[in-house]
Design an enzyme around this catalytic site. Structure first.
Site, PDB file in Angstrom:
ATOM      1  N   TYR A 141      54.868  49.057  27.066  1.00 41.86           N
ATOM      2  CA  TYR A 141      54.688  50.244  26.220  1.00 41.86           C
ATOM      3  C   TYR A 141      53.470  50.103  25.305  1.00 41.86           C
ATOM      4  O   TYR A 141      52.912  51.092  24.847  1.00 41.86           O
ATOM      5  CB  TYR A 141      55.932  50.504  25.353  1.00 41.86           C
ATOM      6  N   LYS A 186      62.915  40.201  35.210  1.00 41.11           N
ATOM      7  CA  LYS A 186      62.666  40.482  36.640  1.00 41.11           C
ATOM      8  C   LYS A 186      61.787  39.337  37.154  1.00 41.11           C
ATOM      9  O   LYS A 186      60.662  39.546  37.628  1.00 41.11           O
ATOM     10  CB  LYS A 186      62.001  41.869  36.755  1.00 41.11           C
ATOM     11  N   ASP A 219      67.884  44.514  37.724  1.00 43.56           N
ATOM     12  CA  ASP A 219      68.602  45.409  38.647  1.00 43.56           C
ATOM     13  C   ASP A 219      70.083  45.019  38.721  1.00 43.56           C
ATOM     14  O   ASP A 219      70.969  45.878  38.724  1.00 43.56           O
ATOM     15  CB  ASP A 219      67.948  45.440  40.052  1.00 43.56           C
ATOM     16  N   ASP A 243      65.079  49.555  26.836  1.00 49.62           N
ATOM     17  CA  ASP A 243      65.097  51.003  26.649  1.00 49.62           C
ATOM     18  C   ASP A 243      66.019  51.634  27.706  1.00 49.62           C
ATOM     19  O   ASP A 243      66.922  52.426  27.403  1.00 49.62           O
ATOM     20  CB  ASP A 243      63.654  51.512  26.812  1.00 49.62           C
ATOM     21  N   ASP A 247      70.191  53.176  27.377  1.00 48.45           N
ATOM     22  CA  ASP A 247      70.583  54.558  27.710  1.00 48.45           C
ATOM     23  C   ASP A 247      71.745  54.517  28.704  1.00 48.45           C
ATOM     24  O   ASP A 247      72.700  55.288  28.602  1.00 48.45           O
ATOM     25  CB  ASP A 247      69.407  55.333  28.335  1.00 48.45           C
TER      26      ASP A 247
END
Ligand code: NAD
Length: 353
Positions: A141, A186, A219, A243, A247
């Site tokens: 970001y 990851k 994942d 982030d 959610d």
């Protein structure tokens, strides 16, 4: 106690939910004899409209002078032109960077009475109580962005010190809880994740040998969060993964409108905001769920003002009104009577005695 709190309502439902947060803070001040001053400032789209900048200098100055900052949300269709020179999100990322709040704490607790508001099976949800610690001022970001006619790139960069400090925050929190830390990355494909994994392993083994560290690919974490959410205690992860996962985790709690967050740095001054966005689809109708913001106010009282009893009282009041059946539209099911934003807030305020 005297405290100065900067309020950044922002856009969409931001002004509605921050109003609820301020009402709760005023009630706490009244009940405990504190004196809270509020300085309301512009951020995001509202700031672009008023002074052609998503993060005006007055807003930055006020935040620096304050003990804590309460933020609503920024953004909306009015400012979403991808070619616009300024975007509301620059205000949000800017204030996080300006205040150096690198650790974003997102507690996810399922209130039993709301288990049926979740799209997931209620029996999976009982007893879910986890904390996501998201790195907030680094990663993709914040990396350099490039665009030419037929390609674009976003640089994802992490420095060792950034990983060290966020892992320390998460491990300290784990120590106060069940001593289980799950680091999400990851590492099978990303070099930043391999650095993350090495640093997390070193910090926890050297400084927190009493905390059990597990590594999980993002994942798999996305899947396990829905399949066995009760098994998580503290999750630490980088900016974008955090982030997205939070959610997702909000669905465990019934609605995006339920979850609070605290963003902390080296000092006590923190930035507190619900995890949801500006919800333009419901803005201005007094129907938004204020619970995430009210729970953020509890975190503000705890982490920035050191008022634990007051924080606990807000959390208990929130739990109590929901247990008593108070529901905004997003968490109502079947024939539940639906409360407006202000009516839900009034219930919580009444409960704080
Ligand atoms: P959103 O979180 O605003 O809304 C997603 C869905 O959840 C919507 O249907 C909305 O009505 C609902 N919702 C969200 N908060 C709610 C609440 N308190 N009560 C009841 N329902 C609620 O996400 P989005 O629609 O993807 O984004 C809308 C705008 O918000 C965009 O401009 C986006 O950039 C911005 N955004 C801002 C932040 C932030 O300021 N921290 C975070 C995410 C998105």
């Amino acid at each position: 106690m005297d405290a100065l709190i900067t309020v950044l309502p922002g856009d969409g439902i931001g002004p509605e939910v921050t109003k609820s947060g301020v009402r709760v803070l005023q009630r706490i001040a009244e009940a405990f004899g504190h004196h809270f001053d509020f300085s309301t400032q512009l951020i995001g789209g509202a700031a672009i409209d008023a002074c052609n900048h998503p993060l005006p200098a007055d807003t930055i100055a006020s935040c620096h002078e304050s003990d804590a900052v309460l933020l609503g949300a920024v953004g909306g269709p009015k400012w979403s032109d991808p070619n616009a020179p300024m975007r509301p999100e620059q205000g949000l990322l800017g204030i996080r960077a300006e205040l150096g709040v690198f650790a974003n704490l997102r507690p996810v607790r399922v209130i039993d009475e709301l288990a049926k508001a979740s799209p997931l099976k209620a029996e999976l949800l009982t007893g879910v109580d986890l904390m996501v610690v998201r790195e907030l001022t680094g990663g993709i970001y914040f990396g350099e962005k490039k665009r030419d006619t037929d390609s674009a790139s976003d640089l994802c960069i992490y420095h060792t010190f950034e990983v060290e400090r966020i892992v320390r925050v998460a491990a300290r929190i784990a120590r106060e809880r069940k001593r289980k830390l799950c680091s999400v990355d990851k590492a099978n494909v990303l070099e930043t994740s391999r650095l993350w994994r090495d640093v997390a392993t070193r910090i926890v083994s050297q400084e927190f040998p009493d905390v059990a560290l597990e590594h999980m690919l993002v994942d798999a974490a996305a899947m396990h969060l829905l399949a066995r959410p009760r098994e998580f205690d503290v999750i630490v992860t980088e900016n974008m993964f955090g982030d997205i996962l939070t959610d997702e985790a909000s669905m465990l709690a019934g609605s995006l409108g339920m979850l609070p967050s605290a963003s902390l740095g080296e000092s006590k001054r923190g930035l507190y905001e619900p995890i949801h966005g500006s919800a333009p689809d419901i803005a201005g109708r007094n129907i938004a769920n204020p619970c995430g913001t009210i729970a953020s106010v509890a975190l503000l009282l705890r982490h920035s003002l050191g008022l634990e009893a007051e924080a606990a009282l807000v959390e208990t009041a929130l739990l109590q009104v929901i247990s008593n059946g108070a529901r905004t539209a997003d968490i109502a099911r079947g024939n539940d009577p639906v409360l407006s934003t202000s009516a839900m807030t009034a219930k919580v305020v009444e409960q704080i005695r």
